[in-house]
Motif scaffolding. Structure first.
Motif, mmCIF file in Angstrom:
data_model
loop_
_atom_site.group_PDB
_atom_site.id
_atom_site.type_symbol
_atom_site.label_atom_id
_atom_site.label_comp_id
_atom_site.label_asym_id
_atom_site.label_seq_id
_atom_site.Cartn_x
_atom_site.Cartn_y
_atom_site.Cartn_z
ATOM 1 N N VAL A 165 0.847 -1.198 0.000
ATOM 2 C CA VAL A 165 0.000 0.000 0.000
ATOM 3 C C VAL A 165 0.879 1.244 0.000
ATOM 4 N N PHE A 166 1.909 1.261 0.831
ATOM 5 C CA PHE A 166 2.785 2.434 0.873
ATOM 6 C C PHE A 166 3.560 2.617 -0.430
ATOM 7 N N ARG A 167 3.947 1.522 -1.077
ATOM 8 C CA ARG A 167 4.602 1.641 -2.383
ATOM 9 C C ARG A 167 3.670 2.291 -3.396
ATOM 10 N N LYS A 168 2.386 1.903 -3.348
ATOM 11 C CA LYS A 168 1.403 2.500 -4.259
ATOM 12 C C LYS A 168 1.180 3.976 -3.921
ATOM 13 N N LEU A 169 1.057 4.287 -2.626
ATOM 14 C CA LEU A 169 0.855 5.680 -2.213
ATOM 15 C C LEU A 169 2.029 6.565 -2.629
ATOM 16 N N GLU A 170 3.238 6.015 -2.563
ATOM 17 C CA GLU A 170 4.424 6.791 -2.914
ATOM 18 C C GLU A 170 4.431 7.216 -4.379
ATOM 19 N N THR A 171 3.706 6.497 -5.236
ATOM 20 C CA THR A 171 3.637 6.874 -6.649
ATOM 21 C C THR A 171 2.633 7.995 -6.891
ATOM 22 N N MET A 172 1.818 8.281 -5.858
ATOM 23 C CA MET A 172 0.813 9.345 -5.944
ATOM 24 C C MET A 172 1.229 10.482 -5.013
ATOM 25 N N SER A 173 0.641 11.625 -5.199
ATOM 26 C CA SER A 173 0.899 12.755 -4.313
ATOM 27 C C SER A 173 -0.089 12.647 -3.157
ATOM 28 N N TYR A 174 0.340 12.010 -2.056
ATOM 29 C CA TYR A 174 -0.572 11.744 -0.955
ATOM 30 C C TYR A 174 -0.143 12.498 0.299
ATOM 31 N N LEU A 175 -1.080 12.641 1.216
ATOM 32 C CA LEU A 175 -0.841 13.250 2.522
ATOM 33 C C LEU A 175 -1.361 12.307 3.593
ATOM 34 N N SER A 176 -0.737 12.327 4.746
ATOM 35 C CA SER A 176 -1.317 11.646 5.899
ATOM 36 C C SER A 176 -1.657 12.707 6.927
ATOM 37 N N SER A 177 -2.672 12.439 7.716
ATOM 38 C CA SER A 177 -3.162 13.435 8.676
ATOM 39 C C SER A 177 -2.128 13.678 9.762
#
Length: 114
Positions: free
Chosen positions: A38-50
Motif C-alpha cells: 500500500v505504501f509503495r502505491k501511495l508513494e507513486t501518488m501525491s498523498y498526505l497523511s493526517s
C-alpha cells in the motif's frame, strides 16, 4: 512482464470516492495486500497523511483545499496540513496559539466574574 496485481488506479479511485481512508481501508480496496505494498502505491501518488489522529488517515493532494490557516479537515475531523504528519504548518500553529490565548483570556474573564 507480470501483470500488476494491485492496481494503483484502484487505490486512487477509492481515495477520490471516500476523500480520506485508513490503511486498513486502503488494504481492503486493493484486495488485502501487505502494508508495504500500500505504501509503495501511495508513494507513486501525491498523498498526505493526517497530522491529527496520529497520522492514521490518508488522502490525495488533489482532493484537499487548504483554508487560510493552511489546514484541511476531512470526515471524522482528521486534519491535514501541507507538512503532513510532522505537524501543522506555521499558519496552523499560529491559529492554535491564538486559540490557546483566547481560551486563557476567556478563563481569566470567567474567574474575574466569580
Amino acid at each position: 512482464m507480470r501483470p500488476e496485481k494491485f492496481q494503483t488506479k484502484k487505490l486512487a479511485a477509492f481515495i477520490r470516492c471516500h476523500k480520506i481512508a485508513t490503511l486498513e481501508q486502503l488494504q481492503g480496496a486493493l484486495g488485502d495486500p501487505t502494508r508495504r505494498t500500500v505504501f509503495r502505491k501511495l508513494e507513486t501518488m501525491s498523498y498526505l497523511s493526517s497530522y491529527s489522529h496520529r497520522g492514521m488517515y490518508y488522502t490525495l493532494h488533489g482532493i484537499v483545499k487548504f483554508n487560510s490557516e493552511g489546514l484541511w479537515s476531512g470526515r471524522n475531523e482528521a486534519t491535514f496540513g501541507p507538512a503532513g504528519p510532522r505537524g501543522p504548518s506555521e499558519a496552523g500553529e499560529a491559529a492554535r496559539q491564538v486559540h490557546l490565548l483566547w481560551t486563557s483570556n476567556e478563563a481569566a474573564s470567567f474567574a474575574a466574574t466569580k
